[in-house]
Design a protein around this motif. Structure first.
Motif, short mmCIF file in Angstrom:
data_model
loop_
_atom_site.label_atom_id
_atom_site.label_comp_id
_atom_site.label_asym_id
_atom_site.label_seq_id
_atom_site.Cartn_x
_atom_site.Cartn_y
_atom_site.Cartn_z
N ASN A 12 -17.54 28.14 -98.69
CA ASN A 12 -16.67 29.31 -98.53
C ASN A 12 -17.49 30.60 -98.55
N SER A 13 -18.45 30.67 -99.45
CA SER A 13 -19.32 31.85 -99.51
C SER A 13 -20.12 32.01 -98.23
N ILE A 14 -20.67 30.92 -97.73
CA ILE A 14 -21.43 30.97 -96.48
C ILE A 14 -20.53 31.44 -95.34
N ARG A 15 -19.31 30.89 -95.28
CA ARG A 15 -18.37 31.25 -94.22
C ARG A 15 -18.04 32.75 -94.26
N LYS A 16 -17.87 33.31 -95.47
CA LYS A 16 -17.50 34.72 -95.59
C LYS A 16 -18.70 35.66 -95.41
N LEU A 17 -19.87 35.28 -95.90
CA LEU A 17 -21.02 36.19 -95.93
C LEU A 17 -21.94 36.08 -94.72
N ALA A 18 -21.99 34.93 -94.08
CA ALA A 18 -22.92 34.73 -92.96
C ALA A 18 -22.77 35.77 -91.85
N PRO A 19 -21.55 36.20 -91.52
CA PRO A 19 -21.45 37.23 -90.48
C PRO A 19 -22.12 38.55 -90.86
N PHE A 20 -22.30 38.82 -92.15
CA PHE A 20 -22.86 40.09 -92.60
C PHE A 20 -24.32 39.99 -92.99
N PHE A 21 -24.72 38.88 -93.58
CA PHE A 21 -26.08 38.71 -94.08
C PHE A 21 -26.79 37.62 -93.28
N ASN A 22 -27.36 38.05 -92.14
CA ASN A 22 -28.06 37.10 -91.29
C ASN A 22 -29.23 37.81 -90.61
N THR A 23 -30.07 37.05 -89.95
CA THR A 23 -31.26 37.64 -89.33
C THR A 23 -30.90 38.52 -88.14
N HIS A 24 -29.81 38.22 -87.44
CA HIS A 24 -29.39 39.05 -86.31
C HIS A 24 -29.09 40.48 -86.79
N ARG A 25 -28.30 40.60 -87.88
CA ARG A 25 -28.00 41.91 -88.44
C ARG A 25 -29.26 42.59 -88.94
N MET A 26 -30.15 41.82 -89.57
CA MET A 26 -31.38 42.37 -90.12
C MET A 26 -32.25 42.97 -89.00
N VAL A 27 -32.39 42.27 -87.88
CA VAL A 27 -33.19 42.78 -86.77
C VAL A 27 -32.57 44.06 -86.22
N ILE A 28 -31.27 44.10 -86.08
CA ILE A 28 -30.59 45.31 -85.59
C ILE A 28 -30.83 46.48 -86.54
N GLU A 29 -30.69 46.24 -87.85
CA GLU A 29 -30.93 47.30 -88.83
C GLU A 29 -32.38 47.77 -88.81
N TYR A 30 -33.34 46.86 -88.77
CA TYR A 30 -34.75 47.26 -88.72
C TYR A 30 -35.03 48.09 -87.48
N ALA A 31 -34.49 47.67 -86.35
CA ALA A 31 -34.71 48.42 -85.11
C ALA A 31 -34.11 49.82 -85.21
N ALA A 32 -32.87 49.90 -85.68
CA ALA A 32 -32.19 51.20 -85.75
C ALA A 32 -32.76 52.11 -86.84
N ASP A 33 -33.12 51.53 -87.99
CA ASP A 33 -33.54 52.35 -89.13
C ASP A 33 -35.04 52.61 -89.18
N TYR A 34 -35.85 51.76 -88.57
CA TYR A 34 -37.30 51.90 -88.70
C TYR A 34 -38.04 52.00 -87.37
N TYR A 35 -37.86 51.01 -86.49
CA TYR A 35 -38.66 50.95 -85.27
C TYR A 35 -38.34 52.08 -84.29
N LEU A 36 -37.06 52.32 -84.02
CA LEU A 36 -36.69 53.39 -83.09
C LEU A 36 -37.06 54.77 -83.62
N PRO A 37 -36.78 55.10 -84.90
CA PRO A 37 -37.24 56.41 -85.41
C PRO A 37 -38.77 56.55 -85.37
N ALA A 38 -39.51 55.47 -85.63
CA ALA A 38 -40.97 55.53 -85.55
C ALA A 38 -41.42 55.79 -84.12
N ALA A 39 -40.77 55.15 -83.15
CA ALA A 39 -41.11 55.38 -81.75
C ALA A 39 -40.80 56.82 -81.34
N GLU A 40 -39.67 57.36 -81.82
CA GLU A 40 -39.32 58.74 -81.51
C GLU A 40 -40.33 59.72 -82.12
N ARG A 41 -40.76 59.47 -83.36
CA ARG A 41 -41.78 60.32 -83.99
C ARG A 41 -43.09 60.26 -83.21
#
Length: 166
Positions: A12-41
């Motif tokens: 049940n925990s996996i079913r509820k949390l997997a959509p939020f805590f997964n590598t797909h979300r992590m890659v999107i967050e890293y790109a938006a929060d770190y890689y794209l701002p670094a490229a802009e700088r």
């Protein structure tokens, strides 16, 4: 002999949390929060040529060399007992050594005090440079801010100096 109730909770925990805590979300967050701002700088510092990057590197080197001389000399606050909605005038005298107010952000950090007299959930407010005086070859600047209080209880203020470059 398997703990079926525990396995059901895990699934049940996996079913509820997997959509939020997964590598797909992590890659999107890293790109938006770190890689794209670094490229802009990088683009901002290197286009159309390297002048801005060289200016930043020079500022960084000068700031690193001068930073050990930066110190908050004195802090004064207006009244100690205030009402909700009132403000407190904070003044700080900061010796910047060879730096200028444009090289730093001087902030008053304020918030409610815990039982140990520490500010745990504070807010930072930029202070404005108002005056300079030279004494014994130092560059002492006065910074001011108005702190608004919206809650009751004991509050504290502290002044901090941070390096700053656009």
């Amino acid at each position: 002999g398997l703990p079926r109730a525990w396995i059901a909770k895990v699934k049940n925990s996996i079913r509820k949390l997997a959509p939020f805590f997964n590598t797909h979300r992590m890659v999107i967050e890293y790109a938006a929060d770190y890689y794209l701002p670094a490229a802009e700088r990088f683009t901002r510092l290197t286009q159309p040529d390297l002048r801005r990057g060289i200016a930043y590197s020079t500022w960084l080197s000068q700031t690193y060399t001068a930073w050990s001389k930066v110190q908050v000399l004195r802090v004064e606050v207006s009244e100690s007992a205030l009402k909700i909605g009132s403000s407190q005038h904070v003044r700080a005298w900061v010796d910047l050594g060879k730096l200028t107010p444009g090289d730093v952000r001087v902030q008053v950090y304020h918030g409610p005090l815990d039982t140990h007299g520490q500010i745990n959930t504070g807010q930072a407010l930029d202070m404005q440079a108002t005056a300079m005086r030279n004494s014994d070859g130092t560059s002492v600047y006065e910074f001011v801010a108005e702190v608004q209080y919206q809650t009751t209880g004991e509050h504290g203020v502290s002044v901090r100096v941070l390096p700053y470059h656009e």
